[in-house]
Design an enzyme around this catalytic site. Sequence first.
Site, mmCIF file in Angstrom:
data_model
loop_
_atom_site.group_PDB
_atom_site.id
_atom_site.type_symbol
_atom_site.label_atom_id
_atom_site.label_comp_id
_atom_site.label_asym_id
_atom_site.label_seq_id
_atom_site.Cartn_x
_atom_site.Cartn_y
_atom_site.Cartn_z
ATOM 1 N N VAL A 9 0.670 -1.353 0.039
ATOM 2 C CA VAL A 9 0.255 0.128 0.154
ATOM 3 C C VAL A 9 1.032 0.812 0.300
ATOM 4 O O VAL A 9 2.322 1.508 0.671
ATOM 5 C CB VAL A 9 -0.854 -0.216 1.045
ATOM 6 N N SER A 10 0.505 2.494 -0.356
ATOM 7 C CA SER A 10 1.210 3.473 -0.444
ATOM 8 C C SER A 10 1.314 4.958 1.011
ATOM 9 O O SER A 10 2.266 5.037 0.557
ATOM 10 C CB SER A 10 0.886 4.049 -2.350
ATOM 11 N N THR A 11 0.111 4.780 1.317
ATOM 12 C CA THR A 11 -0.085 5.374 2.083
ATOM 13 C C THR A 11 -0.441 4.410 3.581
ATOM 14 O O THR A 11 -0.858 4.088 3.448
ATOM 15 C CB THR A 11 -1.217 6.338 2.015
ATOM 16 N N GLN A 14 -4.252 3.772 3.701
ATOM 17 C CA GLN A 14 -4.591 2.251 3.647
ATOM 18 C C GLN A 14 -4.439 1.110 3.774
ATOM 19 O O GLN A 14 -3.381 1.018 4.883
ATOM 20 C CB GLN A 14 -4.265 2.039 1.987
ATOM 21 N N GLN A 35 4.516 -0.726 3.212
ATOM 22 C CA GLN A 35 4.298 0.519 3.292
ATOM 23 C C GLN A 35 4.192 0.839 3.233
ATOM 24 O O GLN A 35 5.657 1.458 3.024
ATOM 25 C CB GLN A 35 3.463 1.292 4.495
#
Length: 90
Positions: A9-11, A14, A35
């Site tokens: 996930v990017s953030t 999330q 992450q």
Amino acid sequence: MPLIGYARVSTEDQTPLPQTQTLRSAGCAEIHEEQASGGNRARPVLARVLERVGRGDTLVVVRIDRLARSLSHLLEVVERLEARGAFFRS
């Protein structure tokens, strides 16, 4: 031929839960979560997974963009897997 899952996930807001559930359903007994921005190639969890993958193993991701954000990075990862005798599945 173990299936090794990778979820990214990017953030922080999330959750990787939908990815991990899908990877478990696909038969992955081992799942690594990270992450990090997809544009950042220096991802420590991915680096450890690529070192851990062995001959006959398959690295599984839910979608290709969870592994790489560019074609050149995707090809780099797939070539590393092939050099280790491993496979890739999305």
